[in-house]
Scaffold this motif. Structure first.
Motif, PDB file in Angstrom:
ATOM      1  N   LEU A  62      -5.144 -12.809  58.577  1.00  0.00           N
ATOM      2  CA  LEU A  62      -4.679 -12.797  57.588  1.00  0.00           C
ATOM      3  C   LEU A  62      -5.155 -10.915  57.110  1.00  0.00           C
ATOM      4  CD1 LEU A  62      -2.320 -13.392  55.120  1.00  0.00           C
ATOM      5  CD2 LEU A  62      -5.115 -14.248  54.091  1.00  0.00           C
ATOM      6  N   ALA A  63      -4.526 -10.185  56.609  1.00  0.00           N
ATOM      7  CA  ALA A  63      -4.924  -9.023  56.081  1.00  0.00           C
ATOM      8  C   ALA A  63      -5.528  -9.670  54.865  1.00  0.00           C
ATOM      9  CB  ALA A  63      -3.663  -8.080  56.158  1.00  0.00           C
ATOM     10  N   LYS A  64      -6.457  -8.241  54.580  1.00  0.00           N
ATOM     11  CA  LYS A  64      -7.684  -8.429  53.502  1.00  0.00           C
ATOM     12  C   LYS A  64      -6.581  -8.171  52.445  1.00  0.00           C
ATOM     13  CE  LYS A  64     -12.197  -7.871  55.436  1.00  0.00           C
ATOM     14  NZ  LYS A  64     -12.724  -6.938  54.808  1.00  0.00           N
ATOM     15  N   SER A  65      -5.598  -7.681  52.150  1.00  0.00           N
ATOM     16  CA  SER A  65      -4.506  -6.762  51.595  1.00  0.00           C
ATOM     17  C   SER A  65      -3.471  -7.779  50.667  1.00  0.00           C
ATOM     18  CB  SER A  65      -3.992  -5.726  51.515  1.00  0.00           C
ATOM     19  OG  SER A  65      -3.110  -6.352  52.901  1.00  0.00           O
ATOM     20  N   ARG A  66      -3.991  -9.001  51.079  1.00  0.00           N
ATOM     21  CA  ARG A  66      -2.917 -10.227  50.398  1.00  0.00           C
ATOM     22  C   ARG A  66      -3.946 -10.986  49.725  1.00  0.00           C
ATOM     23  NH1 ARG A  66       1.452  -9.058  50.827  1.00  0.00           N
ATOM     24  NH2 ARG A  66       1.824 -11.253  49.960  1.00  0.00           N
ATOM     25  N   GLN A  67      -4.522 -10.631  49.481  1.00  0.00           N
ATOM     26  CA  GLN A  67      -5.394 -10.991  48.214  1.00  0.00           C
ATOM     27  C   GLN A  67      -5.182  -9.797  47.292  1.00  0.00           C
ATOM     28  OE1 GLN A  67      -5.806 -14.077  47.964  1.00  0.00           O
ATOM     29  NE2 GLN A  67      -7.621 -14.412  47.355  1.00  0.00           N
ATOM     30  N   ALA A  68      -4.889  -8.619  47.458  1.00  0.00           N
ATOM     31  CA  ALA A  68      -4.880  -7.925  46.643  1.00  0.00           C
ATOM     32  C   ALA A  68      -3.045  -7.942  45.913  1.00  0.00           C
ATOM     33  CB  ALA A  68      -4.888  -6.533  46.405  1.00  0.00           C
ATOM     34  N   GLY A  85      -8.201  -4.244  57.965  1.00  0.00           N
ATOM     35  CA  GLY A  85      -9.224  -5.670  57.711  1.00  0.00           C
ATOM     36  C   GLY A  85      -8.441  -6.560  57.657  1.00  0.00           C
ATOM     37  N   GLU A  86      -9.006  -7.796  58.360  1.00  0.00           N
ATOM     38  CA  GLU A  86      -8.898  -8.842  58.475  1.00  0.00           C
ATOM     39  C   GLU A  86      -9.362  -9.787  58.061  1.00  0.00           C
ATOM     40  OE1 GLU A  86      -5.866 -10.107  61.149  1.00  0.00           O
ATOM     41  OE2 GLU A  86      -7.271 -11.393  61.978  1.00  0.00           O
ATOM     42  N   VAL A  87      -9.273 -11.516  57.205  1.00  0.00           N
ATOM     43  CA  VAL A  87     -10.566 -12.315  57.292  1.00  0.00           C
ATOM     44  C   VAL A  87      -9.621 -13.429  58.609  1.00  0.00           C
ATOM     45  CG1 VAL A  87     -11.400 -11.862  55.340  1.00  0.00           C
ATOM     46  CG2 VAL A  87      -9.384 -12.989  54.812  1.00  0.00           C
ATOM     47  N   ARG A  88     -10.378 -14.373  58.422  1.00  0.00           N
ATOM     48  CA  ARG A  88      -9.607 -15.778  59.280  1.00  0.00           C
ATOM     49  C   ARG A  88      -9.260 -16.617  57.786  1.00  0.00           C
ATOM     50  NH1 ARG A  88      -8.605 -12.750  62.623  1.00  0.00           N
ATOM     51  NH2 ARG A  88     -10.275 -12.418  64.069  1.00  0.00           N
ATOM     52  N   LEU A  89      -7.809 -17.235  57.835  1.00  0.00           N
ATOM     53  CA  LEU A  89      -7.678 -18.909  56.905  1.00  0.00           C
ATOM     54  C   LEU A  89      -8.538 -20.866  58.047  1.00  0.00           C
ATOM     55  CD1 LEU A  89      -4.023 -17.571  56.268  1.00  0.00           C
ATOM     56  CD2 LEU A  89      -5.744 -18.238  54.423  1.00  0.00           C
ATOM     57  N   ALA A 122     -13.889 -12.234  48.441  1.00  0.00           N
ATOM     58  CA  ALA A 122     -12.780 -12.378  47.957  1.00  0.00           C
ATOM     59  C   ALA A 122     -11.998 -13.816  47.395  1.00  0.00           C
ATOM     60  CB  ALA A 122     -11.207 -11.836  47.917  1.00  0.00           C
ATOM     61  N   CYS A 123     -12.940 -14.886  48.186  1.00  0.00           N
ATOM     62  CA  CYS A 123     -12.461 -16.214  48.781  1.00  0.00           C
ATOM     63  C   CYS A 123     -12.498 -16.956  46.945  1.00  0.00           C
ATOM     64  CB  CYS A 123     -12.372 -16.394  49.786  1.00  0.00           C
ATOM     65  SG  CYS A 123     -12.095 -18.870  49.602  1.00  0.00           S
ATOM     66  N   PRO A 124     -10.979 -17.540  46.513  1.00  0.00           N
ATOM     67  CA  PRO A 124     -11.988 -18.617  44.968  1.00  0.00           C
ATOM     68  C   PRO A 124     -12.268 -19.652  45.165  1.00  0.00           C
ATOM     69  CG  PRO A 124      -9.335 -17.153  45.512  1.00  0.00           C
ATOM     70  CD  PRO A 124     -10.255 -17.428  46.551  1.00  0.00           C
ATOM     71  N   ARG A 125     -11.436 -20.188  46.934  1.00  0.00           N
ATOM     72  CA  ARG A 125     -12.222 -21.421  46.980  1.00  0.00           C
ATOM     73  C   ARG A 125     -13.901 -21.320  47.238  1.00  0.00           C
ATOM     74  NH1 ARG A 125     -12.774 -25.798  51.157  1.00  0.00           N
ATOM     75  NH2 ARG A 125     -12.143 -27.701  50.429  1.00  0.00           N
ATOM     76  N   THR A 126     -14.230 -20.132  47.558  1.00  0.00           N
ATOM     77  CA  THR A 126     -16.146 -20.403  48.111  1.00  0.00           C
ATOM     78  C   THR A 126     -16.696 -19.489  46.431  1.00  0.00           C
ATOM     79  OG1 THR A 126     -15.473 -19.488  50.272  1.00  0.00           O
ATOM     80  CG2 THR A 126     -17.467 -18.717  49.223  1.00  0.00           C
ATOM     81  N   PHE A 127     -15.479 -18.984  45.591  1.00  0.00           N
ATOM     82  CA  PHE A 127     -16.374 -19.481  44.867  1.00  0.00           C
ATOM     83  C   PHE A 127     -16.232 -20.337  43.986  1.00  0.00           C
ATOM     84  CE2 PHE A 127     -15.646 -18.484  39.541  1.00  0.00           C
ATOM     85  CZ  PHE A 127     -16.810 -16.981  39.792  1.00  0.00           C
TER      86      PHE A 127
END
Length: 464
Positions: A62-68, A85-89, A122-127
């Motif tokens: 997932l592109a990091k920009s999707r959280q923006a 930049g990328e993260v993983r679902l 920037a992961c809400p569930r991790t917050f």
């Protein structure tokens, strides 16, 4: 500072097998990997059954920009959220469900994880997970209490076509929505979701279905499934369900009240509710009072996370039973913090604190996590919330309300200003989120100001 969440590790083979068995048992061929973005919108990608096991381990990119991405799905320029930049679902196997309104499809809720397995800020569930780590030996038990408006068709400019206009708790309301409600109840229970109470609510077409409380992360996950299944089932039947705070002018507000308590193990006494004290007039312990004190102290800033949309402040008004006053009181439905009267036969177990100033435009993980952090700050600093307000604050004069400090932000702009001034909450949000989150909300404010009123209401009624 926010607490540290463990690095993501590969799952044991038993976890993969559990999900695969569930998928096969329900004939699932497509599995959605879902997360809730900073706007409270459920998003995701999907993998086929043939590649599920591999993708559960590797995640989906997932592109990091999707959280923006803003409310209108346009990217908001913030450092660290651009084309690179990328993260993983990465899915949590314990959240797997077969979607009752979408035969052949299942879903899991995901954490947003960096490529090296480290948690992403920037992961809400991790917050929310970090807030639970910060709570230490206090186990947080919670539930959300969402209201929604059921319509006979998708909203269009100019208003809603509600399914019925029955009165609050009207028996006719049970009958009008009976077929839908029974399918919803069966769909939720079929996925292990424990529904406790249901009733037609105050507004036209308004309903409330309350889930049983449970461990905080599980409660937040279930709130996501409840909203997704409620909306998905309605759509599959040619109806429309909206959780928007005010879906159209003149409508009663849809809240999503948050109930919380904290539990602990006491040597020789077993597990007990840390918020309960039978010797107190309200049944509350010192821990509970300090928790309330922390929530009230941070409440103006918290609203940017619990009532985080322009539409929220059309609901968060005096006289709406929305919790628009900065106070607490037993069964005081105008207070932001209500102390529910305890249940006969389960007085200590049922002791909890309800934050009424919450709605379904909030990300449930951010909202709950921020409330927990605020309460923990109150516990750590032994914050005194002062005496309860045992009367309707609307019956006080303006001068009396000012003297008691009952005022709260009346717009998203004011709440964002309060959040920026709250050093503690800005710190626990972390370096990424405290930059991107206010920017996203400012973008929403600008976008809504440019809309005609009917389009603004329609946007919220269809997004949420």
């Amino acid at each position: 500072m926010s607490a540290t969440v463990e690095t993501h590790r590969p799952l044991p083979q038993s976890a993969y097998r559990q999900v695969l068995r569930q998928a096969d048992a329900h004939g699932v061929e497509l599995i959605r990997f879902l997360w809730v973005d900073h706007n409270g919108i459920l998003r995701g990608k999907a993998v086929t059954r043939a590649h599920l096991e591999f993708r559960m381990e590797s995640g989906i990119g997932l592109a990091k920009s999707r959280q923006a991405a803003g409310l209108m799905d346009t990217g908001v320029p913030v450092p660290g959220f651009n084309a690179v930049g990328e993260v993983r679902l990465v899915p949590d196997p314990d959240t797997f469900i077969a979607l009752p309104h979408a035969p052949g499809q299942g879903a899991m809720l995901c954490d947003l994880v960096q490529l090296d397995g480290e948690p992403w800020d920037a992961c809400p569930r991790t917050f929310l997970k970090s807030a639970l780590v910060a709570a230490g030996k206090l186990e947080v038990v919670a539930s959300y209490e969402p209201e929604f408006t059921l319509c006979s068709a998708r909203p269009e400019p100019g208003g809603l076509k509600v399914l019925d206009d029955s009165l609050c708790f009207d028996n006719a309301g049970f009958d009008a929505a009976g077929d839908y409600v029974m399918q919803l109840l069966q769909g939720l229970r079929g996925q292990g979701v424990d529904v406790e109470v249901y009733h037609p609510e105050f507004g036209a077409g308004q309903h409330e279905m309350t889930l049983r409380h449970g461990p905080a992360l599980r409660a937040a996950d279930l709130s996501v499934w409840q909203k997704a299944i409620t909306r998905g089932l309605a759509s599959s039947l040619g109806l429309w369900a909206t959780f928007a705070p005010i879906p159209a002018p003149g409508f009663r507000g849809n809240g999503n009240h948050l109930h919380l308590s904290m539990w602990r193990d006491r040597p020789g006494r077993g597990r007990e509710n840390a918020f309960a004290d039978d010797a107190d007039g309200l049944g509350l312990s010192e821990t509970a009072y300090h928790f309330i004190g922390g929530v009230l102290r941070h409440l103006p800033a918290l609203l940017a996370l619990t009532c985080p949309s322009v539409n929220s402040y059309q609901r968060l008004q005096p006289g709406m039973w929305s919790g628009a006053h900065a106070c607490y009181g037993q069964d005081n439905r105008e207070a932001a913090v209500r102390i529910p009267s305890r249940l006969r036969g389960a007085a200590a177990a049922s002791t909890n604190v309800e934050l009424k100033a919450v709605d379904s435009t909030a990300n449930p993980y951010l909202a709950m996590g921020a409330v927990i952090y605020a309460g923990l700050d109150g516990i750590a600093s032994r914050t005194d919330p002062g005496p309860q307000l045992a009367q309707d604050p609307n019956g006080l004069t303006d001068a009396e309300r000012d003297r008691l400090g009952l005022g709260l932000p009346r717009s998203l702009e004011e709440a964002l200003d309060a959040l920026r001034r709250d050093d503690y909450l800005m710190d626990v949000l972390g370096p990424l989120r405290r930059e991107v989150y206010p920017a996203l909300k400012e973008d929403e404010i600008r976008a809504v100001k440019e809309m005609a009123d009917d389009l603004a209401f329609l946007t919220y009624a269809t997004r949420y």
